[in-house]
Design an enzyme around this catalytic site. Structure first.
Site, PDB file in Angstrom:
ATOM      1  N   THR A 134       2.807   2.091  -2.203  1.00 15.90           N
ATOM      2  CA  THR A 134       4.098   1.755  -2.805  1.00 15.90           C
ATOM      3  C   THR A 134       4.092   2.018  -4.310  1.00 15.90           C
ATOM      4  OG1 THR A 134       3.262  -0.502  -2.870  1.00 15.90           O
ATOM      5  CG2 THR A 134       4.848  -0.002  -1.144  1.00 15.90           C
TER       6      THR A 134
ATOM      7  N   SER B 156     -11.952   0.950  -6.090  1.00 16.72           N
ATOM      8  CA  SER B 156     -11.575   1.359  -7.449  1.00 16.72           C
ATOM      9  C   SER B 156     -12.701   1.310  -8.469  1.00 16.72           C
ATOM     10  CB  SER B 156     -10.388   0.531  -7.959  1.00 16.72           C
ATOM     11  OG  SER B 156      -9.277   0.773  -7.164  1.00 16.72           O
TER      12      SER B 156
ATOM     13  N   GLY C 227     -16.604   5.226  -4.051  1.00 21.12           N
ATOM     14  CA  GLY C 227     -15.977   5.912  -2.924  1.00 21.12           C
ATOM     15  C   GLY C 227     -15.595   5.017  -1.766  1.00 21.12           C
TER      16      GLY C 227
ATOM     17  N   ASP D  58      -4.444   0.561  -9.475  1.00 15.42           N
ATOM     18  CA  ASP D  58      -5.866   0.245  -9.664  1.00 15.42           C
ATOM     19  C   ASP D  58      -6.159  -0.062 -11.130  1.00 15.42           C
ATOM     20  OD1 ASP D  58      -5.699   1.081  -7.063  1.00 15.42           O
ATOM     21  OD2 ASP D  58      -6.809   2.939  -7.376  1.00 15.42           O
TER      22      ASP D  58
ATOM     23  N   SER E 124     -26.263   6.138 -17.989  1.00 17.63           N
ATOM     24  CA  SER E 124     -25.848   5.469 -16.759  1.00 17.63           C
ATOM     25  C   SER E 124     -27.084   5.010 -15.993  1.00 17.63           C
ATOM     26  CB  SER E 124     -25.033   6.423 -15.879  1.00 17.63           C
ATOM     27  OG  SER E 124     -25.016   5.927 -14.553  1.00 17.63           O
TER      28      SER E 124
ATOM     29  N   GLY F 184     -13.121   2.754  -1.882  1.00 14.15           N
ATOM     30  CA  GLY F 184     -11.728   2.312  -1.963  1.00 14.15           C
ATOM     31  C   GLY F 184     -11.579   0.996  -2.705  1.00 14.15           C
TER      32      GLY F 184
ATOM     33  N   GLU G 252       0.838  -1.209   0.000  1.00 19.14           N
ATOM     34  CA  GLU G 252       0.000   0.000   0.000  1.00 19.14           C
ATOM     35  C   GLU G 252       0.866   1.249   0.000  1.00 19.14           C
ATOM     36  OE1 GLU G 252      -3.132   0.035  -1.185  1.00 19.14           O
ATOM     37  OE2 GLU G 252      -3.614  -1.365   0.431  1.00 19.14           O
TER      38      GLU G 252
HETATM   39  C1  GLA Z   1      -5.255   4.647  -4.264  1.00 14.52           C
HETATM   40  C2  GLA Z   1      -4.508   4.977  -5.554  1.00 14.52           C
HETATM   41  C3  GLA Z   1      -3.490   3.891  -5.885  1.00 14.52           C
HETATM   42  C4  GLA Z   1      -2.589   3.596  -4.683  1.00 14.52           C
HETATM   43  C5  GLA Z   1      -3.412   3.382  -3.425  1.00 14.52           C
HETATM   44  C6  GLA Z   1      -2.558   3.245  -2.191  1.00 14.52           C
HETATM   45  O1  GLA Z   1      -6.029   3.491  -4.467  1.00 14.52           O
HETATM   46  O2  GLA Z   1      -5.417   5.103  -6.628  1.00 14.52           O
HETATM   47  O3  GLA Z   1      -2.738   4.272  -7.009  1.00 14.52           O
HETATM   48  O4  GLA Z   1      -1.646   4.611  -4.511  1.00 14.52           O
HETATM   49  O5  GLA Z   1      -4.331   4.443  -3.211  1.00 14.52           O
HETATM   50  O6  GLA Z   1      -1.818   2.075  -2.249  1.00 14.52           O
END
Ligand code: GLA
Length: 378
Positions: free
Chosen positions: A36, A125, A121, A171, A68, A123, A34
């Site tokens: 990274t 993606s 939202g 992502d 949509s 996390g 994470e």
């Molecule tokens: C978000 C960003 C990714 C990554 C993560 C943390 O998801 O979109 O590119 O940096 O945070 O690991």
């Protein structure tokens, strides 16, 4: 009804004919690695069984007409005259079209219907899923060869330059290149990938804390800047180039905050490589231990966790069936991920949700996830 059926039926209803193509691209959960990716380091995400779907049919002109289902809104734009608007979801579609055009690709217009079940939202993606579904859509009707790494870069550029979010590559890369049953070890410098199997008899569970933090953008950019400054101090391109031994020898040269940030990234890269090795050996215990250590590092050194994430991770770790748990994604809210015994996953999910409710007063959404393929034409 499956989302595939939903977008097909809606397309039929809206345009009076069947779509010629249906594409999908998944969201993701990151097992370890994470913060990274923008340090040129290693990540180990998997594509999940939640995705953005587009049913489409090419047009004879350069217009895109897309409806949509989630927002109950239709947006129309010309590929020859792309302009930003305040429609949230359509900007991801336009952004990808804009990057493809910038890169000299000839694009065909289309009529389409879009829908998704990646929670927005949280996390997981949802935006990368929509970007890669869009790239898949254009590639399926225009003279564009599908190269997963290139398409991931295109999605990232759309997010960075059109939407204005300075994310790394993780992502988009996992949404483009995921493989069913596997996580993907991604070298975020070269974009080389290695398939890594999930340890036999385990399940991956996503635990959504039901907390969101609006300021994530500024905190994310601040972390990026701190990492870049630390890399500069070591005289390297990115923190990826600093070994743990080198860091320890010179850690005293950095101020306390820079030291913590760098220690997270450098140790997290090492943990990620070890985690991939543990997975290859089917060692769920070691993978779980590394996930626990990753959480502590994100909480104490990188300082991107929040109370809700810490609480839900502790609830997960208390369960006997849990090998390990950590926050996942950018942080400051959103989701945690746990590795658990496969046959206990549903019980684990129910128990953690109840325990978390008791400790936080919040209702977690819990998903037992399957690792799926990346963006595809169905
Ligand atoms: C978000 C960003 C990714 C990554 C993560 C943390 O998801 O979109 O590119 O940096 O945070 O690991």
């Amino acid at each position: 009804m499956s989302l595939e059926k939903t977008v097909r039926r809606s397309f039929d209803r809206l345009y009076g004919t069947a779509p010629s193509v249906v594409v999908r691209a998944p969201g993701r959960v990151n097992l370890i690695g994470e913060h990274t990716d923008y340090n040129d380091g290693f990540v180990l995400p998997m594509a999940i069984d939640r995705a953005a779907w587009i049913a489409l049919r090419p047009r004879t002109d350069s217009e895109v007409h897309v409806h949509s289902l989630d927002f109950d809104e239709t947006v129309t734009f010309s590929l020859n005259n792309l302009e930003k608007s305040n429609s949230k979801w359509a900007e991801y579609i336009k952004g990808v079209a804009w990057v493809l055009r910038e890169r000299g690709r000839l694009l065909t217009g289309w009529d389409g219907v879009v829908a998704g079940d990646v929670p927005i939202g949280a996390g997981l993606s949802s935006s990368a899923a929509l970007e890669l579904a869009t790239a898949r859509a254009f590639a399926s009707i225009s003279p564009i060869a599908w190269d997963a790494a290139e398409m991931a870069r295109i999605g990232q550029q759309a997010e960075n330059e059109w939407v204005g979010v300075s994310c790394g590559i993780m992502d988009q890369m996992i949404s483009a290149a995921g493989q069913a049953g596997h996580a993907l070890l991604i070298d975020c410098r070269s974009l080389e990938t290695q398939l890594v199997p999930l340890p036999p008899g385990t399940a991956v569970v996503v635990l959504d804390t039901a907390t969101r933090r609006g300021l994530v953008g500024s905190a994310y950019n601040e972390r990026r800047a701190q990492c870049e400054a630390a890399a500069q101090h070591f005289g390297v391109k990115a923190l990826r180039d600093v070994s743990l031994a080198e860091f320890e020898a010179r850690a005293g040269e950095l101020d306390a905050v820079a030291r913590r940030r760098a220690r997270h990234v450098i140790s997290e890269n090492a943990r990620t490589l070890r985690a991939a090795e543990a997975m290859r050996q089917g060692d769920a215990t070691e993978l779980g231990r590394l996930m626990d250590a990753s959480h502590i590092s994100l909480r104490d050194d990188f300082e991107v966790s929040n109370d809700a994430l810490n609480t839900i991770v502790e609830c997960a770790q208390r369960e006997e069936s849990c090998y390990g748990a950590r926050m996942t994604g950018a942080g400051f809210g959103g989701c945690a991920v746990a590795l658990v015994q496969g046959d206990a996953a549903e019980t684990f999910a129910a128990r953690v949700a109840a325990d978390y409710l008791q400790h936080s007063g919040l209702n977690a959404s819990v998903y037992v996830c399957q690792a799926t393929d990346g963006a595809s034409v169905v």
